[in-house]
Design an enzyme around this catalytic site. Structure first.
Site, PDB file in Angstrom:
ATOM      1  N   GLU A 199       0.837  -1.207   0.000  1.00 19.42           N
ATOM      2  CA  GLU A 199       0.000   0.000   0.000  1.00 19.42           C
ATOM      3  C   GLU A 199       0.869   1.252   0.000  1.00 19.42           C
ATOM      4  O   GLU A 199       0.802   2.061   0.925  1.00 19.42           O
ATOM      5  CB  GLU A 199      -0.888   0.014   1.253  1.00 19.42           C
ATOM      6  CG  GLU A 199      -1.776  -1.202   1.408  1.00 19.42           C
ATOM      7  CD  GLU A 199      -2.416  -1.295   2.810  1.00 19.42           C
ATOM      8  OE1 GLU A 199      -2.111  -0.459   3.685  1.00 19.42           O
ATOM      9  OE2 GLU A 199      -3.216  -2.216   3.018  1.00 19.42           O
TER      10      GLU A 199
ATOM     11  N   TYR B 277       0.793  14.059   0.893  1.00 22.04           N
ATOM     12  CA  TYR B 277       0.344  14.670   2.136  1.00 22.04           C
ATOM     13  C   TYR B 277       0.476  16.197   2.073  1.00 22.04           C
ATOM     14  O   TYR B 277       0.801  16.843   3.071  1.00 22.04           O
ATOM     15  CB  TYR B 277       1.090  14.070   3.341  1.00 22.04           C
ATOM     16  CG  TYR B 277       0.972  12.561   3.381  1.00 22.04           C
ATOM     17  CD1 TYR B 277      -0.263  11.955   3.615  1.00 22.04           C
ATOM     18  CD2 TYR B 277       2.068  11.727   3.119  1.00 22.04           C
ATOM     19  CE1 TYR B 277      -0.387  10.566   3.606  1.00 22.04           C
ATOM     20  CE2 TYR B 277       1.945  10.345   3.121  1.00 22.04           C
ATOM     21  CZ  TYR B 277       0.711   9.769   3.366  1.00 22.04           C
ATOM     22  OH  TYR B 277       0.579   8.403   3.359  1.00 22.04           O
TER      23      TYR B 277
ATOM     24  N   GLY C 238       2.103   4.954  -0.550  1.00 24.27           N
ATOM     25  CA  GLY C 238       1.502   6.260  -0.831  1.00 24.27           C
ATOM     26  C   GLY C 238       2.597   7.244  -1.179  1.00 24.27           C
ATOM     27  O   GLY C 238       2.867   7.558  -2.338  1.00 24.27           O
ATOM     28  N   ARG C 239       3.291   7.684  -0.132  1.00 18.81           N
ATOM     29  CA  ARG C 239       4.327   8.711  -0.276  1.00 18.81           C
ATOM     30  C   ARG C 239       5.326   8.403  -1.381  1.00 18.81           C
ATOM     31  O   ARG C 239       5.653   9.272  -2.196  1.00 18.81           O
ATOM     32  CB  ARG C 239       5.066   8.821   1.062  1.00 18.81           C
ATOM     33  CG  ARG C 239       6.063   9.946   1.123  1.00 18.81           C
ATOM     34  CD  ARG C 239       6.944   9.825   2.375  1.00 18.81           C
ATOM     35  NE  ARG C 239       6.200   9.507   3.564  1.00 18.81           N
ATOM     36  CZ  ARG C 239       5.730  10.401   4.438  1.00 18.81           C
ATOM     37  NH1 ARG C 239       5.966  11.683   4.252  1.00 18.81           N
ATOM     38  NH2 ARG C 239       5.064  10.020   5.508  1.00 18.81           N
TER      39      ARG C 239
ATOM     40  N   ARG D 124       2.858  20.008   6.687  1.00 14.56           N
ATOM     41  CA  ARG D 124       3.886  19.076   7.177  1.00 14.56           C
ATOM     42  C   ARG D 124       4.980  19.754   8.020  1.00 14.56           C
ATOM     43  O   ARG D 124       5.364  19.220   9.061  1.00 14.56           O
ATOM     44  CB  ARG D 124       4.499  18.284   6.026  1.00 14.56           C
ATOM     45  CG  ARG D 124       3.464  17.472   5.220  1.00 14.56           C
ATOM     46  CD  ARG D 124       4.104  16.428   4.329  1.00 14.56           C
ATOM     47  NE  ARG D 124       4.654  15.343   5.099  1.00 14.56           N
ATOM     48  CZ  ARG D 124       5.915  15.149   5.333  1.00 14.56           C
ATOM     49  NH1 ARG D 124       6.812  15.964   4.802  1.00 14.56           N
ATOM     50  NH2 ARG D 124       6.332  14.151   6.072  1.00 14.56           N
TER      51      ARG D 124
ATOM     52  N   CYS E 137      -2.004  33.460  11.019  1.00  9.38           N
ATOM     53  CA  CYS E 137      -1.688  34.015  12.336  1.00  9.38           C
ATOM     54  C   CYS E 137      -1.349  32.926  13.348  1.00  9.38           C
ATOM     55  O   CYS E 137      -2.105  32.651  14.282  1.00  9.38           O
ATOM     56  CB  CYS E 137      -2.857  34.861  12.812  1.00  9.38           C
ATOM     57  SG  CYS E 137      -3.219  36.154  11.632  1.00  9.38           S
ATOM     58  N   GLU E 138      -0.235  32.287  13.146  1.00  9.42           N
ATOM     59  CA  GLU E 138       0.267  31.246  14.045  1.00  9.42           C
ATOM     60  C   GLU E 138       1.785  31.260  13.928  1.00  9.42           C
ATOM     61  O   GLU E 138       2.313  31.351  12.817  1.00  9.42           O
ATOM     62  CB  GLU E 138      -0.167  29.841  13.579  1.00  9.42           C
ATOM     63  CG  GLU E 138      -1.640  29.593  13.512  1.00  9.42           C
ATOM     64  CD  GLU E 138      -2.183  28.875  14.739  1.00  9.42           C
ATOM     65  OE1 GLU E 138      -1.379  28.474  15.606  1.00  9.42           O
ATOM     66  OE2 GLU E 138      -3.400  28.754  14.812  1.00  9.42           O
TER      67      GLU E 138
HETATM   68  N1  LLP Z   1      -1.458   1.922   4.465  1.00  2.57           N
HETATM   69  C1  LLP Z   1      -1.935   2.358   5.653  1.00  2.57           C
HETATM   70  C2  LLP Z   1      -2.825   1.492   6.420  1.00  2.57           C
HETATM   71  C3  LLP Z   1      -1.564   3.629   6.132  1.00  2.57           C
HETATM   72  O1  LLP Z   1      -2.013   4.043   7.296  1.00  2.57           O
HETATM   73  C4  LLP Z   1      -0.695   4.449   5.352  1.00  2.57           C
HETATM   74  C5  LLP Z   1      -0.314   5.770   5.801  1.00  2.57           C
HETATM   75  C6  LLP Z   1      -0.247   3.947   4.110  1.00  2.57           C
HETATM   76  C7  LLP Z   1      -0.641   2.684   3.711  1.00  2.57           C
HETATM   77  C8  LLP Z   1       0.656   4.731   3.209  1.00  2.57           C
HETATM   78  O2  LLP Z   1       1.892   4.967   3.802  1.00  2.57           O
HETATM   79  P1  LLP Z   1       3.067   5.669   2.959  1.00  2.57           P
HETATM   80  O3  LLP Z   1       3.527   4.705   1.900  1.00  2.57           O
HETATM   81  O4  LLP Z   1       2.518   6.926   2.369  1.00  2.57           O
HETATM   82  O5  LLP Z   1       4.110   5.932   3.979  1.00  2.57           O
HETATM   83  N2  LLP Z   1       0.603  12.693   6.911  1.00  2.57           N
HETATM   84  C9  LLP Z   1       1.845  12.028   7.216  1.00  2.57           C
HETATM   85  C10 LLP Z   1       1.828  10.589   6.782  1.00  2.57           C
HETATM   86  C11 LLP Z   1       0.695   9.775   7.385  1.00  2.57           C
HETATM   87  C12 LLP Z   1       0.668   8.343   6.908  1.00  2.57           C
HETATM   88  C13 LLP Z   1      -0.537   7.651   7.376  1.00  2.57           C
HETATM   89  N3  LLP Z   1      -0.699   6.302   6.907  1.00  2.57           N
HETATM   90  C14 LLP Z   1       2.982  12.806   6.579  1.00  2.57           C
HETATM   91  O6  LLP Z   1       2.733  13.844   5.977  1.00  2.57           O
HETATM   92  O7  LLP Z   1       4.150  12.432   6.713  1.00  2.57           O
END
Ligand code: LLP
Length: 417
Positions: free
Chosen positions: A270, A369, A272-273, A309, A341-342
């Site tokens: 899974e 993100y 994302g980033r 972030r 304003c923070e």
């Molecule tokens: N699968 C699950 C169940 C997750 O909770 C997440 C991310 C992913 C996959 C994807 O993870 P990645 O490959 O993107 O690391 N907002 C934060 C990151 C929060 C990630 C939450 N879960 C940031 O900006 O660093």
């Protein structure tokens, strides 16, 4: 790909300065080619191994990003009914959707069952019972994996670490066998796999290997008890280079999973980033330079509401000028701050830059993100999103209008006191 050409920062050959002129700042810009490249790197690394890549929609949910990935054959990892609707709107295949998250509501379960999604990742006994009930009521069978919490330290920022026993995520490893036994006996549930996700922005492979080893002990135990699983979902979490991090390659990451998980199991991931972060930048313009006895501030037109972030995780994002300034502009160390304003409203601190008012900058690594976490704080409309591909730059989300910010609100009735 972001690259300087003749002193101008370009994305896949197009000058970002021109994009900023056309669409205004702040704005997000993404490279379709970079997203495709990263997805294909994962896909290729698996070779002949049975695998499925479920893009974690939360990282960047723009329809054009989802469309890009759906066209490559990607699956999707969702955490809400809203993300389900987005994936379906982008023509993602329902059978290739994984539904994660600790708080699935009845309405969300109904929508996911109606769409016939691939699998629900179950995070608690109560959720399992609820899903069985909802599935029975709507006359479907829900395929499930239990998301277990392997209790490994991912060595990442505490806010984005999820695999420790103190986190709210997943089912404790010790409770998992019983939950599987219960699941196997429920009439509207089909057990298909196991899932885990230990955290995000991981810069080493050891925690992944560790977590997978623990998950496989469980899987073998279940098999011995007659519960055969078909897939192992390793979650997301592979980090990207924002600054000077050293990172494992996608190939080494995939090889680690392939070593830890016997070939009779389909491997799901899974990410994302690692698919979108470095494919995107947030463009901004310097409104004012403000010198105080202690600091030099560059006050820009993007703020913490556009990219949270740095404020939330003290995250470091590289700042690059869209046009390289000449030597006549002295280099100084600037804090890049927004108009909100923070005091937490900063995008970068103490960066050596040559700046004049009106200069435009790119905040790099903003493809993940970024826009998804943007808010309307201080009544600021969210920025537009532009995707660049071989055909040029496409506005894939318009700048929000100020009227839209309060279009759902009303004044009190005239008669009210
Ligand atoms: N699968 C699950 C169940 C997750 O909770 C997440 C991310 C992913 C996959 C994807 O993870 P990645 O490959 O993107 O690391 N907002 C934060 C990151 C929060 C990630 C939450 N879960 C940031 O900006 O660093």
């Amino acid at each position: 790909m972001f690259q300087y050409r003749d002193g101008r920062l370009c994305i896949d050959g197009l000058a970002l300065d021109d994009i900023a002129s056309q669409y205004g700042t702040p704005c997000y810009v993404y490279s379709r080619a970079d997203i495709e490249h990263a997805w294909r790197s994962y896909d290729r690394a698996f070779g002949a191994r049975a695998h499925r890549i479920h893009y974690a929609v939360k990282a960047n949910a723009n329809l054009a990003v989802l469309d890009t990935l759906a066209r490559l054959g990607s699956g999707f990892d969702i955490v809400s009914g809203g993300e389900l609707a987005r994936v379906l709107a982008a023509r993602g295949k329902p059978g290739a959707i994984v539904f994660s998250g600790v708080g699935k509501t009845v309405v969300e379960m109904e929508a996911a069952l109606a769409a016939d999604i691939g699998v629900f990742n179950i995070e608690s006994p109560a959720e399992l019972v609820r899903l069985d009930g909802v599935a029975g009521r709507v006359g479907r069978r829900a395929r499930i994996a239990v998301r277990v919490n392997p209790d490994v330290d991912a060595h990442t920022h505490p806010y984005i670490s999820t695999g420790l026993d103190e986190n709210k995520f997943g089912v404790p490893m010790a409770d998992a066998p019983d939950l599987y036994r219960v699941a196997a006996g429920l009439p509207n549930i089909e057990v298909t796999g196991v899932a885990c996700h230990i955290g995000s922005q991981l810069t080493s492979l050891a925690p992944f290997a560790d977590a997978m080893a623990r998950v496989m002990v469980l899987v073998e135990r279940l098999a011995a008890a007659g519960i055969e699983l078909a897939h192992v979902d390793a979650g997301g979490g592979l980090g990207v280079r924002y600054h000077d991090e050293t990172l494992p390659s996608i190939e080494d990451y995939v090889a680690t999973l392939c070593r830890a998980i016997p070939s009779r199991y389909e491997i799901c991931i899974e990410p994302g980033r690692s698919l979108v972060a470095t494919a995107g930048a947030l463009l901004t313009t310097v409104e004012y330079l403000k010198v105080t006895p202690k600091r030099h501030f560059a006050i820009v037109d993007a703020a913490m509401n556009d990219l949270i972030r740095p404020a939330l995780y003290e995250a470091w994002h590289e700042v690059l000028p869209l046009r390289e300034a000449g030597d006549e502009v002295p280099e100084q160390r600037f804090d890049l701050v927004g108009p909100v304003c923070e005091s937490a409203d900063f995008l970068a601190n103490d960066r050596p830059l040559r700046l004049v008012p009106g200069a435009r900058l790119a905040i790099m690594g903003a493809g993940a993100y970024g826009h998804v976490m943007a808010s309307n704080y201080n009544a600021r409309p969210r920025p537009p999103e532009i995707m660049v591909d071989a055909a040029g730059a496409h506005l894939v989300r318009a700048r929000e209008s100020i009227a839209a910010l309060y279009s759902g609100e009303t004044l009190l009735p005239d008669a009210s006191i």
